[in-house]
Design an enzyme around this catalytic site. Structure first.
Site, PDB file in Angstrom:
ATOM      1  N   CYS A  44      45.545 -49.104  13.896  1.00  0.00           N
ATOM      2  CA  CYS A  44      46.387 -47.904  13.944  1.00  0.00           C
ATOM      3  C   CYS A  44      45.550 -46.628  13.838  1.00  0.00           C
ATOM      4  O   CYS A  44      45.656 -45.723  14.661  1.00  0.00           O
ATOM      5  CB  CYS A  44      47.404 -47.993  12.809  1.00  0.00           C
ATOM      6  SG  CYS A  44      48.324 -46.506  12.524  1.00  0.00           S
ATOM      7  N   GLY A 175      50.227 -53.490  33.520  1.00  0.00           N
ATOM      8  CA  GLY A 175      51.164 -53.596  32.408  1.00  0.00           C
ATOM      9  C   GLY A 175      51.822 -52.257  32.119  1.00  0.00           C
ATOM     10  O   GLY A 175      51.147 -51.328  31.667  1.00  0.00           O
ATOM     11  N   VAL A 264      48.625 -55.673  28.561  1.00  0.00           N
ATOM     12  CA  VAL A 264      49.686 -56.667  28.758  1.00  0.00           C
ATOM     13  C   VAL A 264      50.153 -57.272  27.426  1.00  0.00           C
ATOM     14  O   VAL A 264      50.827 -58.300  27.432  1.00  0.00           O
ATOM     15  CB  VAL A 264      49.225 -57.784  29.722  1.00  0.00           C
ATOM     16  CG1 VAL A 264      49.022 -57.247  31.132  1.00  0.00           C
ATOM     17  CG2 VAL A 264      47.949 -58.461  29.225  1.00  0.00           C
ATOM     18  N   HIS A 439      71.821 -24.685  13.337  1.00  0.00           N
ATOM     19  CA  HIS A 439      71.882 -24.216  14.734  1.00  0.00           C
ATOM     20  C   HIS A 439      70.830 -23.138  14.947  1.00  0.00           C
ATOM     21  O   HIS A 439      70.640 -22.302  14.072  1.00  0.00           O
ATOM     22  CB  HIS A 439      73.283 -23.653  15.004  1.00  0.00           C
ATOM     23  CG  HIS A 439      73.427 -23.086  16.374  1.00  0.00           C
ATOM     24  ND1 HIS A 439      73.540 -23.881  17.496  1.00  0.00           N
ATOM     25  CD2 HIS A 439      73.448 -21.791  16.810  1.00  0.00           C
ATOM     26  CE1 HIS A 439      73.645 -23.103  18.561  1.00  0.00           C
ATOM     27  NE2 HIS A 439      73.583 -21.826  18.181  1.00  0.00           N
TER      28      HIS A 439
HETATM   29  P1  FAD Z   1      45.818 -53.703  12.091  1.00  0.00           P
HETATM   30  O1  FAD Z   1      46.081 -52.261  12.149  1.00  0.00           O
HETATM   31  O2  FAD Z   1      45.524 -54.416  13.358  1.00  0.00           O
HETATM   32  O3  FAD Z   1      44.636 -53.917  11.059  1.00  0.00           O
HETATM   33  C1  FAD Z   1      44.117 -55.181  10.788  1.00  0.00           C
HETATM   34  C2  FAD Z   1      42.767 -55.018  10.135  1.00  0.00           C
HETATM   35  O4  FAD Z   1      42.346 -56.295   9.653  1.00  0.00           O
HETATM   36  C3  FAD Z   1      41.676 -54.557  11.098  1.00  0.00           C
HETATM   37  O5  FAD Z   1      41.051 -53.407  10.586  1.00  0.00           O
HETATM   38  C4  FAD Z   1      40.714 -55.742  11.186  1.00  0.00           C
HETATM   39  O6  FAD Z   1      39.366 -55.328  11.308  1.00  0.00           O
HETATM   40  C5  FAD Z   1      40.945 -56.417   9.843  1.00  0.00           C
HETATM   41  N1  FAD Z   1      40.632 -57.848   9.864  1.00  0.00           N
HETATM   42  C6  FAD Z   1      41.071 -58.795  10.727  1.00  0.00           C
HETATM   43  N2  FAD Z   1      40.592 -60.016  10.373  1.00  0.00           N
HETATM   44  C7  FAD Z   1      39.851 -59.826   9.263  1.00  0.00           C
HETATM   45  C8  FAD Z   1      39.093 -60.698   8.430  1.00  0.00           C
HETATM   46  N3  FAD Z   1      39.054 -62.019   8.645  1.00  0.00           N
HETATM   47  N4  FAD Z   1      38.422 -60.173   7.386  1.00  0.00           N
HETATM   48  C9  FAD Z   1      38.455 -58.834   7.119  1.00  0.00           C
HETATM   49  N5  FAD Z   1      39.154 -57.970   7.873  1.00  0.00           N
HETATM   50  C10 FAD Z   1      39.858 -58.455   8.927  1.00  0.00           C
HETATM   51  N6  FAD Z   1      52.321 -48.634  16.453  1.00  0.00           N
HETATM   52  C11 FAD Z   1      53.220 -47.710  16.081  1.00  0.00           C
HETATM   53  O7  FAD Z   1      54.010 -47.965  15.173  1.00  0.00           O
HETATM   54  N7  FAD Z   1      53.255 -46.482  16.689  1.00  0.00           N
HETATM   55  C12 FAD Z   1      52.422 -46.151  17.695  1.00  0.00           C
HETATM   56  O8  FAD Z   1      52.487 -45.036  18.218  1.00  0.00           O
HETATM   57  C13 FAD Z   1      51.456 -47.101  18.099  1.00  0.00           C
HETATM   58  N8  FAD Z   1      50.578 -46.799  19.081  1.00  0.00           N
HETATM   59  C14 FAD Z   1      49.630 -47.714  19.420  1.00  0.00           C
HETATM   60  C15 FAD Z   1      48.724 -47.382  20.420  1.00  0.00           C
HETATM   61  C16 FAD Z   1      47.742 -48.276  20.804  1.00  0.00           C
HETATM   62  C17 FAD Z   1      46.769 -47.899  21.868  1.00  0.00           C
HETATM   63  C18 FAD Z   1      47.661 -49.541  20.133  1.00  0.00           C
HETATM   64  C19 FAD Z   1      46.595 -50.523  20.506  1.00  0.00           C
HETATM   65  C20 FAD Z   1      48.549 -49.880  19.143  1.00  0.00           C
HETATM   66  C21 FAD Z   1      49.555 -48.975  18.778  1.00  0.00           C
HETATM   67  N9  FAD Z   1      50.496 -49.274  17.788  1.00  0.00           N
HETATM   68  C22 FAD Z   1      51.432 -48.352  17.442  1.00  0.00           C
HETATM   69  C23 FAD Z   1      50.520 -50.603  17.123  1.00  0.00           C
HETATM   70  C24 FAD Z   1      49.885 -50.514  15.728  1.00  0.00           C
HETATM   71  O9  FAD Z   1      48.565 -50.022  15.833  1.00  0.00           O
HETATM   72  C25 FAD Z   1      49.882 -51.893  15.070  1.00  0.00           C
HETATM   73  O10 FAD Z   1      51.183 -52.425  15.078  1.00  0.00           O
HETATM   74  C26 FAD Z   1      49.402 -51.780  13.629  1.00  0.00           C
HETATM   75  O11 FAD Z   1      48.078 -51.279  13.572  1.00  0.00           O
HETATM   76  C27 FAD Z   1      49.434 -53.145  12.949  1.00  0.00           C
HETATM   77  O12 FAD Z   1      49.033 -53.013  11.624  1.00  0.00           O
HETATM   78  P2  FAD Z   1      48.432 -54.229  10.808  1.00  0.00           P
HETATM   79  O13 FAD Z   1      48.295 -53.742   9.412  1.00  0.00           O
HETATM   80  O14 FAD Z   1      49.249 -55.452  11.059  1.00  0.00           O
HETATM   81  O15 FAD Z   1      46.997 -54.528  11.429  1.00  0.00           O
END
Ligand code: FAD
Length: 469
Positions: A44, A175, A264, A439
């Protein structure tokens, strides 16, 4: 292996799910550590929501400047990228600060579960071991790679597309979901010639046709070529361009561009060395972790949240689940309620949805009334030169309770929160219609859509009363 002091809560991953879980756990008085293999803040902050919105905002400013000056504005894309990076750094610095001031231990390295209460943290040269009472898995997701179009060279994922050092002259996007549309429109506003190939019948396939229509009109006005029913099959990379072949109506076509961007979908980070199989965490067939309504996995003291569990892959859904999981760890009876998860597309005009859609209600044969009101007669949207779009509200026919809402139009991203709160609180259209809205504001369109729905409900009730016995 170096043994660290045990913790009450171990969090793996520091995205919006993980950092919220770590913060909340520490605030509730539990000894907490978060392990991150890359950068604090996750997808994120570094390659998702934040950098994309920073560059989108820059593309709008560039476009406005160009229109005002009635000329092709010269742009230093370097400046736009520097702005984006400054926003990212500020956000990630803020997360770091919050975690540290709450007393969370931040550990760097790749986490592997080597037992039900033990994790190994691997970092070049320094392997560490940590035991925990509870764990929250928040390892997020990565872009799906197509076998026919592996990432590399001129074939980009969203991560590389957000870090280009120069504006591409042309870009073909495979996509037409929200990420493809957001990044495609952003580059089109920076004057890139953009083509979007979408396999289905409409870009933004999750949205009803009437809602997607104003966005599609604007994409066309921005000079974007949209080809639906198109399946990319292969690409040839050249020194300064790429030829992408796709199938449409069983015929092969090609499009040339400087880069191809593949958007995608995303794949959950539940594979690799995380060790889920080793400790026997139950998985679903699509690679997601099975959880109950408290985000608890099949191993009761291990929880999973965010992109690695069912539901939309969205930052705010991940942080919502973090709060529920940590409250469950603290012994509270909290449980997830997914009836009001807002979804926003940061296109122009913006698109936002929460709760049920008209189509879903029809499919479930739920009797509803639809209230609608347009931005075209709203003083504030006229002043903002953004009269496109409308608010659509779906309410239960008998009770008037708001069950869903969609907005296409200026600031839909902000406006959807009022409707999310309405659904969350079980508000009726009458509550919204009788709420005094300032408004002239865009929020008045919500009030008018509620009035529209209320009039229909009252008409139905009056008809019932008028039936002779
Ligand atoms: P993530 O943010 O994916 O974080 C997971 C973390 O875990 C990462 O830093 C990774 O390095 C770490 N990790 C993984 N495995 C391990 C391990 N074994 N050991 C240690 N660390 C590890 N969502 C919205 O709500 N609004 C938006 O506008 C939006 N725009 C987006 C635009 C783009 C281009 C993209 C790609 C995504 C967007 N998203 C948006 C989606 C959003 O980024 C994700 O849904 C969100 O980041 C998921 O959060 P998370 O905490 O599940 O994991």
């Amino acid at each position: 292996m170096n043994q660290l002091n045990p913790v009450d809560t171990l969090v793996i991953g520091s995205g919006p799910g993980g950092y919220m879980a770590a913060l909340k756990s520490a605030q509730l008085g539990m000894k907490t550590a978060v392990v991150e293999r890359d950068q604090i803040g996750g997808v994120c902050t570094h390659v998702g929501c934040i950098p994309s919105k920073a560059l989108i905002a820059e593309s709008h400013r560039y476009n406005t400047y160009k229109q005002w000056n009635n000329t092709a504005a010269s742009i230093s894309f370097e400046h736009a990228q520097a702005f984006k990076q400054a926003v990212v750094n500020k956000q990630s610095g803020g997360v770091n600060y919050l975690l540290k001031s709450a007393g969370v231990t931040i550990l760097t390295g790749e986490a592997s579960l080597i037992g039900e209460h033990t994790v190994a943290i691997k970092k070049a040269g320094t392997d560490q071991k940590l035991s925990f009472k509870h764990a929250v898995l928040a390892t997020g997701s990565r872009p799906i790679e197509l076998q026919a179009l592996p990432f590399g060279g001129r074939i980009l994922s969203s991560t590389e597309a957000l870090s280009l050092s120069q504006i591409p002259t042309s870009l073909v996007i495979i996509g037409g979901g929200y990420i493809g549309v957001e990044l495609g429109q952003m580059y089109a506003k920076f004057a890139t010639k953009v083509t979007i190939l979408e396999g289905g019948g409409q870009v933004l396939p999750g949205f009803e046709a009437d809602l997607a229509a104003p966005v599609i009109r604007q994409l066309n006005d921005d000079g974007i070529t949209i080809i639906t029913g198109a399946i990319a099959i292969k690409a040839e990379q050249h020194a300064d361009s790429l030829t992408l072949h796709y199938l449409k109506n069983q015929e092969q076509h090609l499009v040339k561009a400087e880069y191809a961007l593949v958007t995608v979908g995303r794949k959950a980070n539940t594979d690799g060395n995380l060790g889920l199989g080793h400790i026997g965490v139950q998985m679903s067939s699509n690679g997601l972790i099975e959880t109950d309504e408290q985000c608890r996995t099949s191993i009761p003291h291990i929880f999973a949240i965010g992109d690695i569990v069912k539901g939309p892959a969205l930052a705010h859904k991940a942080s919502y689940e973090a709060k529920v999981a940590v409250e469950a760890i603290a012994g509270e009876s909290s449980a997830v309620d997914y009836k009001a998860i807002p979804l926003v597309v940061f296109s122009e005009p913006e698109l936002a949805s929460v709760g049920l859609t008209e189509t879903e209600c029809k499919a479930k044969a739920i009797p509803v009334v639809i209230g609608k009101s347009s931005f075209s007669i709203n003083g504030r949207s006229l002043a903002l030169k953004a009269p496109e779009g409308f608010v659509k509200m779906i309410a239960d026919q008998a009770s008037g309770i708001v069950m869903g809402a969609q907005i296409v139009g200026v600031e839909a991203s902000t406006l959807i929160s009022e409707l999310t709160l309405a659904i969350e609180m079980g508000a009726t259209v009458e509550d919204l219609a009788l709420t005094i809205h300032p408004h002239p504001t865009l929020g008045e369109v919500i009030m008018e859509a509620a009035e529209n729905a209320l009039r229909k409900i009252m008409k139905d009730r009056n008809k019932e009363k008028a039936v002779p016995n």
